[in-house]
Design an enzyme around this catalytic site. Structure first.
Site, short mmCIF file in Angstrom:
data_model
loop_
_atom_site.label_atom_id
_atom_site.label_comp_id
_atom_site.label_asym_id
_atom_site.label_seq_id
_atom_site.Cartn_x
_atom_site.Cartn_y
_atom_site.Cartn_z
N LYS A 58 -28.17 59.47 -0.80
CA LYS A 58 -27.28 58.42 -0.27
C LYS A 58 -25.89 58.41 -0.92
O LYS A 58 -24.90 58.08 -0.27
CB LYS A 58 -27.95 57.05 -0.41
CG LYS A 58 -29.06 56.85 0.61
CD LYS A 58 -29.48 55.40 0.68
CE LYS A 58 -30.33 55.13 1.91
NZ LYS A 58 -31.67 55.75 1.83
N SER A 106 -35.30 64.43 -0.01
CA SER A 106 -34.16 63.50 0.03
C SER A 106 -34.07 62.56 -1.17
O SER A 106 -33.00 62.08 -1.51
CB SER A 106 -34.20 62.68 1.32
OG SER A 106 -35.46 62.04 1.46
N GLU A 161 -24.36 46.60 4.17
CA GLU A 161 -25.63 45.87 4.27
C GLU A 161 -26.71 46.78 3.71
O GLU A 161 -26.55 48.01 3.68
CB GLU A 161 -25.97 45.49 5.70
CG GLU A 161 -26.52 46.63 6.55
CD GLU A 161 -25.44 47.41 7.26
OE1 GLU A 161 -24.32 46.90 7.40
OE2 GLU A 161 -25.73 48.55 7.68
C1 LIG Z 1 -32.56 55.99 2.87
C2 LIG Z 1 -33.43 57.17 2.65
C3 LIG Z 1 -33.89 57.98 3.71
C4 LIG Z 1 -33.63 57.67 5.16
O1 LIG Z 1 -32.31 57.67 5.56
P1 LIG Z 1 -31.69 58.84 6.44
O2 LIG Z 1 -30.39 58.30 6.87
O3 LIG Z 1 -32.64 59.10 7.58
O4 LIG Z 1 -31.59 60.02 5.56
C5 LIG Z 1 -34.66 59.10 3.41
N1 LIG Z 1 -34.99 59.40 2.14
C6 LIG Z 1 -34.57 58.65 1.10
C7 LIG Z 1 -34.98 59.06 -0.27
C8 LIG Z 1 -33.79 57.51 1.31
O5 LIG Z 1 -33.40 56.77 0.27
#
Ligand SMILES: *Cc1c(COP(=O)(O)O)cnc(C)c1O
Length: 394
Positions: A84, A377, A106
């Site tokens: 993020k 992610s 938000e």
């Molecule tokens: C917020 C988040 C997501 C989902 O958001 P995307 O916009 O779909 O990437 C996925 N993995 C993690 C670790 C997150 O914090």
């Protein structure tokens, strides 16, 4: 209002009063996106503040078990523990170049609010985060985290006191303070230019993978697998490969607690797989809705995938068959959470566990090819308490 940008999806479906703010943002982004000074400073923040580049790690134990080569793109190692920050750094820097002094955002579970606070504080902004009052109770550690970094968290008491009410309040703030304020959206959603801008800032992920996989394997992967909430980590790793047609791009949505993934009622966050056309948060896209067009609340064990829509570009790429939507449910994700921890010594975020789960399920069938990259992610530290409770049956 201006129309779609990605096939029939995208556009700016917002009240007239927001149009000047969106136009200013479009102009600002066009002005700076290729500006050498802007790009140099962006690069500096990504490297020295966020900790890029992140490794492309060969998951040797998992590869051995599943009989295909599996690499993990380690976005869990980015400052804050997820991808993020790539986006919040990009937008905060843009806002700085545009002369803004305040950020509003938000947040649902608090992850995006935290990433906004990190970038905002570092670059000298006043940061205001709107959060449903219910969520501020459920996620009080994230509220504390944001406050530690100097952000002001506003609990939203209206409506259902959750994310969608927080979105309304953040928009209201932006409209009233647009001269000095940037609205920092956390995924590839919202009205144009947000989906494009967030995709571009997250594309650092896929650009790094392109170089890293060539160095390690001398070729591009057969498939790239990413979990999908709004779709920013997926678009970030997919975008640089969209023209490389031999690379299969697999977007894994959350199927919630449903046991049978084929039942629509069981697909609680799977907008790509079962959503229908509609307008959400200022853009036309595929969303979860009932037969009267009312937005259905999504549900998933992972808060970050709990979103009723999906980015318009992903919806378009799914329509034209360039990406393959798949679904993993809560049980599969929990199993993958444990299995990756045990096999590689890496605890994945529950969101990322959905992508891992799909690979564990599909690898042996051959459908992912011989060489697979998973976008990891985020890290799982934030999920430990929730998973422990589930394990203990509490
Ligand atoms: C917020 C988040 C997501 C989902 O958001 P995307 O916009 O779909 O990437 C996925 N993995 C993690 C670790 C997150 O914090």
């Amino acid at each position: 209002m201006s129309g779609p940008k990605y096939g029939k999806y995208g556009g700016q479906f917002v009240p007239e009063i927001l149009m000047p703010a969106l136009e200013e943002l479009e102009e600002g982004y066009e002005k700076y996106r290729n500006d050498p000074e802007f790009l140099k400073e962006l690069d500096y923040y990504l490297k020295d503040f966020a900790g890029r580049e992140t490794p492309l790690y060969y998951a040797k134990n998992m590869s051995k078990k599943y009989g295909v080569k599996i690499y993990l793109k380690r976005e869990d190692l980015v400052h804050g523990g997820a991808h993020k920050l790539n986006n919040t750094i990009g937008q905060a820097l843009l806002a700085k170049y545009m002369g803004k002094t305040r950020l509003v955002a938000e947040t649902g579970a608090g992850q995006h609010g935290t990433a906004t606070a990190m970038a905002g504080t570092n670059m000298g902004f006043q940061t205001h985060v709107y959060m449903g009052a219910k969520d501020t109770v459920r996620q009080r550690m994230n509220v504390y985290r944001m406050e530690l970094m100097g952000a002001t968290v506003h609990p939203v008491e209206s409506g259902s006191k959750t994310l969608k009410d927080a979105i309304n309040e953040a928009l209201r703030d932006w409209v009233s303070n647009v001269e000095n304020t940037h609205y920092l959206i956390g995924s590839v959603v919202g009205p144009h230019p947000y989906p494009m801008m967030v995709r571009d800032f997250q594309s650092v992920i896929g650009n790094e993978v392109k170089q890293q996989i060539l160095e390690k394997e001398g070729r591009y992967p057969d498939s790239i697998v990413a979990c999908t909430g709004g779709g920013s980590n997926a678009m970030g790793i997919f975008h640089p490969f969209v023209e490389d047609k031999d690379v299969d791009l697999v977007a894994v949505e959350a199927g919630g607690s449903g046991m049978k993934c084929t039942e629509k009622a069981a697909l609680h966050s799977a907008s790509l797989s079962v959503g229908e056309d509609g307008v959400l948060q200022g853009a036309r896209t595929r969303i979860l809705q009932d037969k009267y067009g009312q937005i259905l609340e999504s549900s998933s064990v992972s808060a970050g995938l709990d979103y009723s829509g999906v980015g318009p570009e992903l919806a378009y790429l799914a329509d034209i068959g360039r990406i393959t939507p798949r679904v993993a449910n809560d049980d599969m994700a929990l199993k993958a959470f444990h299995e990756l921890s045990l096999m590689e010594g890496i605890i994945p975020a529950l969101e990322s566990s959905h992508a891992v789960a799909h690979v564990m399920e599909a690898a042996e069938s051959g459908e992912l090819g011989e060489l697979v990259v998973i976008n990891l992610s985020g890290r799982g530290d934030k999920d430990l308490e929730a998973v422990r409770k589930i394990d203990l049956g509490e």
